[in-house]
Design an enzyme around this catalytic site. Structure first.
Site, PDB file in Angstrom:
ATOM      1  N   ARG A 146      79.621  22.789  35.797  1.00  0.00           N
ATOM      2  CA  ARG A 146      80.756  21.972  36.713  1.00  0.00           C
ATOM      3  C   ARG A 146      81.435  23.143  37.641  1.00  0.00           C
ATOM      4  O   ARG A 146      81.747  22.820  38.898  1.00  0.00           O
ATOM      5  CB  ARG A 146      81.812  21.250  35.945  1.00  0.00           C
ATOM      6  CG  ARG A 146      81.105  20.223  35.187  1.00  0.00           C
ATOM      7  CD  ARG A 146      81.917  19.347  34.451  1.00  0.00           C
ATOM      8  NE  ARG A 146      81.296  17.907  34.412  1.00  0.00           N
ATOM      9  CZ  ARG A 146      81.815  16.891  33.466  1.00  0.00           C
ATOM     10  NH1 ARG A 146      82.975  17.389  32.572  1.00  0.00           N
ATOM     11  NH2 ARG A 146      81.424  15.855  33.399  1.00  0.00           N
ATOM     12  N   LYS A 195      74.918   4.235  21.710  1.00  0.00           N
ATOM     13  CA  LYS A 195      75.428   2.737  21.592  1.00  0.00           C
ATOM     14  C   LYS A 195      74.838   1.973  22.668  1.00  0.00           C
ATOM     15  O   LYS A 195      75.171   2.186  23.972  1.00  0.00           O
ATOM     16  CB  LYS A 195      76.873   2.681  21.744  1.00  0.00           C
ATOM     17  CG  LYS A 195      77.716   3.444  20.266  1.00  0.00           C
ATOM     18  CD  LYS A 195      78.994   2.813  20.760  1.00  0.00           C
ATOM     19  CE  LYS A 195      79.981   3.361  19.407  1.00  0.00           C
ATOM     20  NZ  LYS A 195      81.121   3.266  19.806  1.00  0.00           N
ATOM     21  N   GLY A 226      76.244  13.829  31.094  1.00  0.00           N
ATOM     22  CA  GLY A 226      76.291  13.883  29.723  1.00  0.00           C
ATOM     23  C   GLY A 226      75.365  14.541  28.805  1.00  0.00           C
ATOM     24  O   GLY A 226      74.818  15.760  29.196  1.00  0.00           O
ATOM     25  N   GLY A 251      79.936   9.366  32.832  1.00  0.00           N
ATOM     26  CA  GLY A 251      80.381   7.956  33.239  1.00  0.00           C
ATOM     27  C   GLY A 251      80.502   7.772  34.650  1.00  0.00           C
ATOM     28  O   GLY A 251      80.145   6.593  34.948  1.00  0.00           O
TER      29      GLY A 251
HETATM   30  P1  AMP Z   1      75.963   8.712  24.293  1.00  0.00           P
HETATM   31  O1  AMP Z   1      77.139   9.667  24.260  1.00  0.00           O
HETATM   32  O2  AMP Z   1      75.787   7.339  24.248  1.00  0.00           O
HETATM   33  O3  AMP Z   1      74.773   9.049  25.463  1.00  0.00           O
HETATM   34  O4  AMP Z   1      75.251   9.130  23.109  1.00  0.00           O
HETATM   35  C1  AMP Z   1      74.911  10.560  22.893  1.00  0.00           C
HETATM   36  C2  AMP Z   1      74.565  10.773  21.307  1.00  0.00           C
HETATM   37  O5  AMP Z   1      73.564   9.763  20.868  1.00  0.00           O
HETATM   38  C3  AMP Z   1      74.211  11.951  20.977  1.00  0.00           C
HETATM   39  O6  AMP Z   1      75.279  12.511  20.146  1.00  0.00           O
HETATM   40  C4  AMP Z   1      73.178  11.512  19.575  1.00  0.00           C
HETATM   41  O7  AMP Z   1      73.114  12.519  18.570  1.00  0.00           O
HETATM   42  C5  AMP Z   1      73.288  10.270  19.490  1.00  0.00           C
HETATM   43  N1  AMP Z   1      72.209   9.448  18.972  1.00  0.00           N
HETATM   44  C6  AMP Z   1      70.900   9.394  19.690  1.00  0.00           C
HETATM   45  N2  AMP Z   1      69.971   8.940  18.872  1.00  0.00           N
HETATM   46  C7  AMP Z   1      70.575   8.279  17.939  1.00  0.00           C
HETATM   47  C8  AMP Z   1      70.150   7.779  16.792  1.00  0.00           C
HETATM   48  N3  AMP Z   1      69.100   7.260  16.640  1.00  0.00           N
HETATM   49  N4  AMP Z   1      71.291   7.651  15.635  1.00  0.00           N
HETATM   50  C9  AMP Z   1      72.331   8.094  15.668  1.00  0.00           C
HETATM   51  N5  AMP Z   1      72.782   8.695  16.838  1.00  0.00           N
HETATM   52  C10 AMP Z   1      71.892   8.819  17.952  1.00  0.00           C
END
Ligand code: AMP
Length: 390
Positions: free
Chosen positions: A37, A197, A347, A370
């Site tokens: 960044r 999520k 991200g 974001g």
């Molecule tokens: P996000 O911040 O929503 O983009 O999510 C990123 C995070 O999702 C990373 O830290 C990954 O470890 C987690 N992640 C990806 N796949 C899985 C999974 N199958 N179960 C749990 N966490 C996950």
């Protein structure tokens, strides 16, 4: 297409310029561990210095609750000093007498970094007094902080009430790439969405269903769709509260929304856990899905290879554990090898593409997770809206 005033629309010579940068970088014991960044802000900063301006830089760092030395921007200022052509000094507050004296003594060609804007609680409330005081440090405001553009805070939105407000090169570039990809994509337009999520990305899926040709789902968010389809998910991450929504999206999307066809499951949430690769189906009790399997990657790889535009946000699995990073890294490779216009939307997918050493082979790596998600949702960015129209 870009309707805001840009750096070429203003004469910066002998002006003191308040630049909102995104220096929210990871620190480890006061050492910058990823300078992406900071480097991304350099074109704007060097351009303004060349024009004969002096620069007052402001940013937040992390989520401090009040003044907290752990979140000081001083190490970032010291790091910037090693990268930029001009001398860099530091002020221990972003407003008030310390900041005012430091800004007043700046000569053209000099740079001042202000302390973390979030040391003042009013920053996040877009407090007009903080905005006014920040604005009083300069003659003109440049916003180059794409990573914060989805927030309406004093240092990126409030200040624009008090000064001419102009977009920096990074903000302009980010909006052009992502804006173009969404508004007028070269087709097929493929979106890849992963991460933990589904609830974070429902708005994105809804909007992209009207714009993209395919949406490829991976990561923990796929589990909620599998559960919605009726499979027990064992100990996998599932959002029970989003099941209804997932069912609706599946009904509405038809073949546009693709889910993984195989999965890597583990007997613990652990880097060294025992693992098995299976076709998608019931997950045994005590086991959880931590990655997509090879057939999924093969299938997604084909879609990506034939795409005109690819936007990727979110890892395919728990890529922090090398054993469960294969899906994410294999997809990173497929994206890098595709001839499509490829955008990595901030991200963790940025971390994944950087770790795989392939970031030079994609069209654009965004500095804001974001903010890119908000653009993918089709929503206006307050940090952009606040700037002066051309
Ligand atoms: P996000 O911040 O929503 O983009 O999510 C990123 C995070 O999702 C990373 O830290 C990954 O470890 C987690 N992640 C990806 N796949 C899985 C999974 N199958 N179960 C749990 N966490 C996950």
């Amino acid at each position: 297409m870009f309707e805001k005033k840009t750096l070429n629309d203003f004469d910066f010579s002998n002006k003191r310029v308040l630049v909102r940068v995104d220096f929210n970088v990871p620190l480890d014991g006061g050492r910058v561990t990823d300078d992406t960044r900071i480097r991304a802000a350099l074109p704007t900063l060097e351009y303004l210095l060349d024009q004969g301006a002096s620069l007052v830089l402001c940013s937040h760092l992390g989520r401090p609750k009040g003044v907290d030395p752990q979140f000081s921007l001083r190490p970032v200022a010291e790091y910037l000093d090693t990268l930029i052509s001009a001398p860099v000094s530091f002020a221990e507050d972003c407003i008030g007498p310390v900041a005012e004296a430091a800004a007043a003594s700046l000569q053209p060609g000099q740079v001042l970094v202000l302390e973390n804007t979030r040391f003042h609680g009013g920053e996040k409330k877009n407090d007009s007094e903080i905005a006014r005081q920040l604005a009083s440090l300069a003659d003109v405001f440049v916003n180059d902080a794409f990573g914060t553009a989805h927030r309406a805070h004093a240092s990126n939105v409030g200040v624009a009430d008090y000064l001419p407000a102009i977009a920096g090169f990074l903000l302009e570039k980010e909006i052009k790439y992502l804006g173009q990809a969404i508004a007028d994509p070269k087709r097929p337009f493929v979106a890849i969405l992963g991460g933990a999520k589904v609830s974070d990305k429902i708005g994105v899926i809804r909007n992209l269903l009207t714009k993209a040709d395919s949406i490829l789902i991976g990561g923990g968010m796929a589990n909620t769709f599998f559960k919605a389809e009726g499979y027990p998910m064992g100990d996998s991450l599932v959002e029970e509260g989003a099941l209804e929504m997932a069912r609706e999206l599946l009904d509405q999307a038809g073949d546009k929304l693709r889910l993984p066809v195989d999965m890597v499951i583990a007997d613990a949430f652990d880097a060294e856990a025992a693992s098995k690769t299976l076709g998608v189906g019931p997950v045994p009790d005590g086991w959880r899905i931590l990655d997509v399997g090879p057939d999924t990657i093969k299938g997604y790889g084909k879609v990506v290879a034939n795409a005109g535009t690819v936007v990727w946000n979110g890892p395919m699995g728990v890529f922090e554990f090398p054993k469960f990073a294969q899906g994410t890294f294999a997809l990173a490779k497929a994206v890098a090898q595709s001839n499509a216009l490829t955008i990595i939307g901030g991200g963790d997918s940025v971390a994944a593409i950087n770790q795989s050493g392939l970031s030079g082979q994609v069209t654009h790596v965004s500095t804001g997770g974001g903010a890119s998600l908000q653009m993918l949702e089709g929503d206006e960015l307050p940090g952009l809206a606040a700037l002066n129209d051309k």
